[in-house]
Design a protein around this motif. Structure first.
Motif, PDB file in Angstrom:
ATOM      1  N   HIS A  50      28.129  43.924  50.441  1.00 29.86           N
ATOM      2  CA  HIS A  50      29.359  44.593  50.009  1.00 29.86           C
ATOM      3  C   HIS A  50      30.542  44.146  50.869  1.00 29.86           C
ATOM      4  CE1 HIS A  50      31.980  47.715  48.486  1.00 29.86           C
ATOM      5  NE2 HIS A  50      32.272  48.030  49.722  1.00 29.86           N
ATOM      6  N   GLN A  52      30.809  41.355  52.558  1.00 30.23           N
ATOM      7  CA  GLN A  52      31.110  39.936  52.379  1.00 30.23           C
ATOM      8  C   GLN A  52      31.657  39.610  50.993  1.00 30.23           C
ATOM      9  OE1 GLN A  52      27.479  37.846  53.157  1.00 30.23           O
ATOM     10  NE2 GLN A  52      27.314  38.574  55.262  1.00 30.23           N
ATOM     11  N   ALA A  53      31.307  40.437  50.020  1.00 30.80           N
ATOM     12  CA  ALA A  53      31.546  40.052  48.625  1.00 30.80           C
ATOM     13  C   ALA A  53      33.019  39.778  48.317  1.00 30.80           C
ATOM     14  CB  ALA A  53      30.996  41.116  47.692  1.00 30.80           C
ATOM     15  N   GLY A  54      33.904  40.444  49.042  1.00 34.86           N
ATOM     16  CA  GLY A  54      35.324  40.170  48.845  1.00 34.86           C
ATOM     17  C   GLY A  54      35.742  40.273  47.394  1.00 34.86           C
ATOM     18  N   SER A  55      36.235  39.164  46.847  1.00 35.06           N
ATOM     19  CA  SER A  55      36.757  39.214  45.488  1.00 35.06           C
ATOM     20  C   SER A  55      35.699  38.801  44.464  1.00 35.06           C
ATOM     21  CB  SER A  55      37.958  38.282  45.368  1.00 35.06           C
ATOM     22  OG  SER A  55      37.543  36.958  45.614  1.00 35.06           O
ATOM     23  N   PHE A  56      34.429  38.733  44.896  1.00 35.53           N
ATOM     24  CA  PHE A  56      33.335  38.348  44.007  1.00 35.53           C
ATOM     25  C   PHE A  56      33.363  39.152  42.706  1.00 35.53           C
ATOM     26  CE2 PHE A  56      28.745  39.167  42.977  1.00 35.53           C
ATOM     27  CZ  PHE A  56      28.465  37.918  42.454  1.00 35.53           C
ATOM     28  N   LEU A  57      33.409  38.468  41.591  1.00 36.75           N
ATOM     29  CA  LEU A  57      33.425  39.066  40.244  1.00 36.75           C
ATOM     30  C   LEU A  57      34.642  39.951  39.963  1.00 36.75           C
ATOM     31  CD1 LEU A  57      29.728  40.089  39.443  1.00 36.75           C
ATOM     32  CD2 LEU A  57      30.848  37.909  39.112  1.00 36.75           C
ATOM     33  N   SER A  58      35.594  39.953  40.901  1.00 32.08           N
ATOM     34  CA  SER A  58      36.696  40.893  40.702  1.00 32.08           C
ATOM     35  C   SER A  58      37.646  40.404  39.617  1.00 32.08           C
ATOM     36  CB  SER A  58      37.458  41.107  42.005  1.00 32.08           C
ATOM     37  OG  SER A  58      38.063  39.897  42.374  1.00 32.08           O
ATOM     38  N   LYS A  59      37.581  39.115  39.338  1.00 31.52           N
ATOM     39  CA  LYS A  59      38.435  38.609  38.274  1.00 31.52           C
ATOM     40  C   LYS A  59      37.570  38.290  37.066  1.00 31.52           C
ATOM     41  CE  LYS A  59      41.825  35.156  37.432  1.00 31.52           C
ATOM     42  NZ  LYS A  59      42.701  34.125  37.796  1.00 31.52           N
ATOM     43  N   PRO A  60      37.685  39.045  36.013  1.00 33.09           N
ATOM     44  CA  PRO A  60      36.793  38.831  34.878  1.00 33.09           C
ATOM     45  C   PRO A  60      36.945  37.434  34.297  1.00 33.09           C
ATOM     46  CG  PRO A  60      38.244  40.722  34.504  1.00 33.09           C
ATOM     47  CD  PRO A  60      38.695  40.063  35.760  1.00 33.09           C
ATOM     48  N   VAL A  61      35.904  36.986  33.602  1.00 32.52           N
ATOM     49  CA  VAL A  61      35.963  35.700  32.909  1.00 32.52           C
ATOM     50  C   VAL A  61      37.208  35.684  32.032  1.00 32.52           C
ATOM     51  CG1 VAL A  61      34.865  34.280  31.167  1.00 32.52           C
ATOM     52  CG2 VAL A  61      33.489  35.414  32.879  1.00 32.52           C
ATOM     53  N   ILE A  62      37.425  36.806  31.401  1.00 28.04           N
ATOM     54  CA  ILE A  62      38.603  36.906  30.551  1.00 28.04           C
ATOM     55  C   ILE A  62      39.451  38.033  31.093  1.00 28.04           C
ATOM     56  CG2 ILE A  62      37.045  38.169  29.017  1.00 28.04           C
ATOM     57  CD1 ILE A  62      40.338  36.738  27.930  1.00 28.04           C
ATOM     58  N   GLU A  63      40.710  37.774  31.194  1.00 28.46           N
ATOM     59  CA  GLU A  63      41.596  38.816  31.684  1.00 28.46           C
ATOM     60  C   GLU A  63      42.629  39.185  30.637  1.00 28.46           C
ATOM     61  OE1 GLU A  63      42.764  39.367  36.124  1.00 28.46           O
ATOM     62  OE2 GLU A  63      42.918  37.276  35.541  1.00 28.46           O
ATOM     63  N   VAL A  64      43.158  40.351  30.781  1.00 30.61           N
ATOM     64  CA  VAL A  64      44.227  40.857  29.922  1.00 30.61           C
ATOM     65  C   VAL A  64      44.017  40.496  28.455  1.00 30.61           C
ATOM     66  CG1 VAL A  64      46.560  41.495  30.410  1.00 30.61           C
ATOM     67  CG2 VAL A  64      45.601  39.525  31.562  1.00 30.61           C
TER      68      VAL A  64
END
Lengths: 580, 193
Positions: A50, A52-64
């Motif tokens: 947790h 280390q994960a930082g921004s891991f997966l935080s940006k979806p493949v598709i956004e907005v």
């Protein structure tokens, strides 16, 4: 990390619990909470991941996935590179973008298509955006640039990190000190704009941004749509559904957001009269009202009803909705909301002075809440402060004593009691931070609230099984306390008000009865089981179980203190003899 | 396109109204549209230029949700359905890409790159898919939340709406799911090097 589903549920539960503790305390928590070394190792690994994960997966493949105009990476006028859509509203769309020339983050605002097709609108947009770009004030969002992209005008402005005031309020009153802080900044921004002849015309919580550091930035100066409403209002007030067709375009496409916008209009705006700076002060009053109560000053389900309220009705006194509102603040709000602009505040600086004065007094602890005003009338002002101070001290000590771990419980195993996919939470209006789920047991059974679409009071055997609803006439039952003999339960019906009726429910079942007409936001039995105590506003009361003999014990400083005392610390306060 | 959009809209409305069987009709519609777009992209790709799934998915969504006035709930349900399909398409694509490369570029994944997981890396996409499959066996709802959030781009609130749980639950489950997946991916990487 091969793990079985059962072990995973365990590890997850301990991981969740560990995350809720400060990182310094996690190791000792795990030592207690983990029954075996494997589990502990798994949870420790999860915690490390947790971290280390930082921004891991935080940006979806598709956004907005909203139907925005520009995709990420698109470059506007060879200079602004679109990063993402930030928000979309009746006025248009706002994107986060990178200014490739000056290498800085900006927010790009495009006005809605249908508006940009109107040449008059375009001309006005351009003129006003340029005027607004002349505004240089710490509480006004800076405009960098005004331009056009393929006929669509846009504004490049300061990129802000934070949320709108609307997001801060979310139906709940803000603390008085925050209301004053934000109010002073907003009035400063208004004053600066008015002094160079710029009127906002659309002051509302959605247009007031609060940065992560608590700084106000008023958005969209001079950008407000103003469509002549003259001659249309009469129809609207007539209340016919068709009348909305002649109202601003927003009400056609999204009635909800239109109602949100018109709720802050001044009476002269509703009547379609010429506007001056005082229209902003009225709207500002409506914003202050909402900060103080969490509710719209003027509300209704149709445009006509809202307009009628703005023109003809006084809003409910803020004090009635939120007893913590200082009397002076209520006076300020009332004066800002004067329907006749001649008797309203005349200048932003006047409101600001009043807000500042109240802030100074609040900071020196002299502001009047309802309770202290009542005390002063009975001549005990100085005493009430001393007693309040002692009470606060006692509360702090009591909280420490009672919250201090008496012994370290050893978790010998975790097993699932219920498995019905119902949330074990209960809504608690009036609290900004949700309280943990109160749950009591009489030994063989557990009692708590379950919420799916409605909140139910239920019981379940401690050995697990199906939950069984306990029928009550309460709209939203919230657990108060279990009696000494574990045969009666105190429940509060929070409905949608802050102070709630208190009920007694016999266990394991039986007819609930309301305790006369007392109201509170939390309740408990006294340790001897003979009386009940309850918190109302800043005060703690005691009464007989039938509601008779109600009297005030002491005045706390916050509702939460009061609640904690009423719920758990009754013993200390009650037996310390501090009885007012 | 027009009729497809229309069908999608009415099916979404049904779905939002609680007719869960509408999903069965919706899936082929959305799937064929997504595949059609993907194929179009692949035909026009220059060989040296890798397809950016991000861009592809973006476009697919834009086309399918071209109609306005989709109620918020319908929107959430649309993406809920599409998120599963998106995962399938991306994984299929990654598999084909890897096969084309045949081993090239697989061994040089540094730890840092594994940490900064990128959907544009076919090997990493496949790893994620496998780890997500494991998570599904441990807790199906958590893996669904990852699908909704990561492959569908749903917000916490939207995912909560679709699953019928509170946003708090989604947030909590999402946090531990991410910690699990991160660990699982890291371990896989360790196995390779």
């Amino acid at each position: 990390m091969e793990i079985t589903p059962d072990k995973w549920q365990q590890a997850k539960a301990v991981f969740d619990a560990a995350l809720r503790r400060p990182s310094g305390e996690r190791a000792s928590f795990l030592a207690v909470a983990c029954s075996d070394a494997d589990l502990r190792q798994q949870v420790e690994q999860l915690l490390r991941n947790h971290e280390q994960a930082g921004s891991f997966l935080s940006k979806p493949v598709i956004e907005v996935p909203n139907s925005e105009r520009f995709a990420a990476g698109f470059i506007i006028v060879g200079r602004f590179k679109i990063v993402r859509l930030l928000r979309k509203g009746g006025m248009g769309e706002v994107y986060e973008a990178e200014d490739l020339k000056l290498r800085r983050q900006v927010a790009l605002k495009f006005i809605a298509d249908d508006l940009s097709r109107d040449p008059q609108m375009l001309e006005r947009f351009d003129r006003e955006a340029r005027a607004a770009s002349a505004l240089d004030h710490p509480n006004i969002c800076t405009i960098y640039e005004v331009g056009q992209h393929q006929g669509s005008p846009f504004i490049a402005m300061q990129y802000l990190d934070g949320k709108t005031l609307q997001g801060c309020i979310e139906g709940k009153p803000l603390k008085t000190i925050n209301i004053l802080d934000l109010g002073i900044q907003i009035s400063d921004a208004l004053g600066a704009a008015h002094s160079i002849g710029i009127i906002h015309r659309d002051i509302k919580p959605a247009n007031i941004f609060v940065t992560a550091r608590g700084q106000v930035k008023v958005l969209d100066f001079g950008l407000a749509k103003h469509q002549p409403l003259r001659g249309r209002v009469a129809e609207a007030i007539g209340g016919s559904a068709q009348s909305t067709a002649s109202l601003p375009e927003e009400s056609l496409t999204s009635p909800g957001s239109a109602l949100g916008t018109i709720a802050y209009m001044s009476p002269e705006q509703v009547r379609g009269e010429d506007l001056d700076a005082r229209t902003d002060l009225f709207s500002f009053g409506a914003v202050l009202y909402e900060m103080a109560t969490g509710q719209h000053a003027f509300s209704g389900r149709t445009t006509g009803v809202i307009f009628d309220a703005i023109l003809n009705r006084e809003p409910t006194s803020p004090l009635r909705t939120n007893p913590q509102v200082p009397v002076e603040l209520e006076q300020i709000i009332t004066k800002a909301l004067e329907k006749d602009r001649e008797v309203r505040y005349q200048h932003a600086a006047d409101v600001q002075t009043d807000l500042k004065r109240l802030k100074r007094r609040t900071e020196s602890g002299r502001s009047e809440t309802c309770a202290t005003a009542a005390d002063r009338r009975s001549g005990g002002r100085a005493w009430s402060f001393i007693l309040a101070a002692i009470a606060v001290l006692l509360i702090v000590v009591a909280i420490y004593v009672l919250m201090r771990p008496q012994f370290r419980p050893k978790v010998s195993g975790i097993f699932r009691i219920t498995n019905n996919a119902q949330e074990k939470i209960q809504p608690v209006p009036g609290y900004i931070v949700p309280l943990p789920l109160p749950m009591v047991t009489d030994g063989p059974r557990l009692y708590f609230s379950e919420t799916s679409t409605i909140s139910k009071f239920v019981q379940v055997s401690v050995s697990g099984g199906d939950t069984v609803p306990i029928a009550t006439p309460l709209r939203i039952p919230v657990l108060g306390d279990l009696s000494l003999k574990r045969s009666e339960m105190l429940l509060l019906d929070v409905g949608f008000v802050i102070e709630a009726p208190i009920w007694i429910v016999p266990l394991p079942g039986g007819a609930a009865h309301r305790i006369s007409d007392i109201l509170g936001h939390d309740a408990s039995w006294t340790p001897d089981g003979l009386h009940i105590t309850f918190g109302n506003g800043f005060d703690i009361y005691t009464a007989n179980p039938d509601g008779s003999g109600s009297r005030k014990l002491l005045t706390g400083r916050h509702r939460v203190d009061v609640s904690m005392v009423a719920r758990r610390q009754t013993l200390t306060v009650h037996s310390s003899g501090l009885q007012n | 396109m027009g009729t497809v959009s229309h069908d999608v809209t009415s099916l979404l409305r049904k779905l939002a109204d609680g007719h869960s069987d509408a999903a069965a009709e919706l899936i082929p519609l959305i799937y064929s549209e997504l595949r059609r777009l993907a194929a179009g992209h692949l035909r026009h790709e220059r060989p040296d230029h890798t397809l950016q799934p991000t861009a592809l998915v973006h476009e697919a969504y834009l086309r399918l949700v071209a109609q306005r006035n989709v109620a918020w709930q319908s929107r959430a349900h649309f993406f809920a359905v599409a998120s599963t399909l998106m995962r399938r398409i991306l994984v299929d694509y990654a598999r084909r890409q890897l096969r084309a490369k045949r081993g090239g570029g697989r061994s040089n994944v540094s730890l840092e790159q594994a940490v900064l997981f990128s959907p544009d890396r076919p090997d990493q996409m496949l790893s994620l898919d496998e780890c997500l499959g494991k998570l599904e066996k441990l807790d199906a709802r958590q893996s669904r939340i990852v699908e909704l959030r990561y492959f569908g781009g749903l917000t916490v609130e939207e995912a909560a709406e679709v699953l019928g749980v509170s946003p708090t639950t989604v947030r909590r489950e999402w946090t531990s799911a991410k910690a699990y997946l991160y660990g699982a991916l890291k371990q896989r990487h360790g196995d390779h090097s």
